[in-house]
Design an enzyme around this catalytic site. Sequence first.
Site, mmCIF file in Angstrom:
data_model
loop_
_atom_site.group_PDB
_atom_site.id
_atom_site.type_symbol
_atom_site.label_atom_id
_atom_site.label_comp_id
_atom_site.label_asym_id
_atom_site.label_seq_id
_atom_site.Cartn_x
_atom_site.Cartn_y
_atom_site.Cartn_z
ATOM 1 N N TYR A 138 -2.488 -3.386 8.674
ATOM 2 C CA TYR A 138 -1.859 -4.007 9.845
ATOM 3 C C TYR A 138 -0.688 -4.911 9.461
ATOM 4 O O TYR A 138 -0.354 -5.839 10.192
ATOM 5 C CB TYR A 138 -2.894 -4.774 10.686
ATOM 6 C CG TYR A 138 -4.100 -3.945 11.029
ATOM 7 C CD1 TYR A 138 -4.000 -2.890 11.944
ATOM 8 C CD2 TYR A 138 -5.315 -4.161 10.392
ATOM 9 C CE1 TYR A 138 -5.101 -2.095 12.239
ATOM 10 C CE2 TYR A 138 -6.427 -3.371 10.676
ATOM 11 C CZ TYR A 138 -6.307 -2.331 11.603
ATOM 12 O OH TYR A 138 -7.391 -1.536 11.881
ATOM 13 N N ARG A 139 -0.090 -4.618 8.318
ATOM 14 C CA ARG A 139 1.067 -5.371 7.820
ATOM 15 C C ARG A 139 0.750 -6.845 7.576
ATOM 16 O O ARG A 139 1.634 -7.704 7.567
ATOM 17 C CB ARG A 139 2.271 -5.213 8.754
ATOM 18 C CG ARG A 139 2.674 -3.742 8.975
ATOM 19 C CD ARG A 139 4.050 -3.597 9.566
ATOM 20 N NE ARG A 139 5.098 -4.064 8.674
ATOM 21 C CZ ARG A 139 5.583 -3.385 7.630
ATOM 22 N NH1 ARG A 139 5.067 -2.185 7.321
ATOM 23 N NH2 ARG A 139 6.538 -3.887 6.889
#
Length: 200
Positions: A176-177
């Site tokens: 999710y970065r």
Amino acid sequence: MTLPTPAKAEPFDLLAAWLADARKTELNDPNAMTLATVGPDGEPDARIVLLKGQDDRGLVFYTNYQSRKGEDLAADPRAALVFHWKTLQRQVRVRGTVEKVTPEEADAYFAGRPRLSKIGAWASDQSRPLANRSVLETRLAEAEARFPTDDVARPPHWSGYRVLPDRFEFWRDMPYRLHDRLIYTRATPQDDWMTERLFP
């Protein structure tokens, strides 16, 4: 798994471990790094070079001192490096001042290069305009005739640089970065490394 903050911060050890991992996964040149410099005209430039030495003093690469990067570093002896290993989903950024390696270090490295690489160092006016490929081929033939054996002297304009880091950033890709970023900094080579984390 996130990056640990070691009790005694040693970024050179972590870089060495990551390079060892990269040698197992990267098909070509796991020691490739982007070198960024600023030239006499104040303009930035970047290119890929190969890391050829690493210890607790710094990171070493070799080149022609008369090349564009050599001219840049003569004008401003600071540089930034980036290693990026896509398969490992890791990146290391390095920043620091630059010094020339000793002639003895350069001689030892040059002696271990393939013969044609040694010959090429004599034949090429790196980064200078080339009218056509035949000019380079002619100069290569002339250099081969000058040095008929593997005993090729190192050109005086060909040597190495050592980047003396004052900052490392180790980056790992996370879901999710929400990446993991660990910074090492020190004001001088005599100082202990300080660590901190950054938001992704």
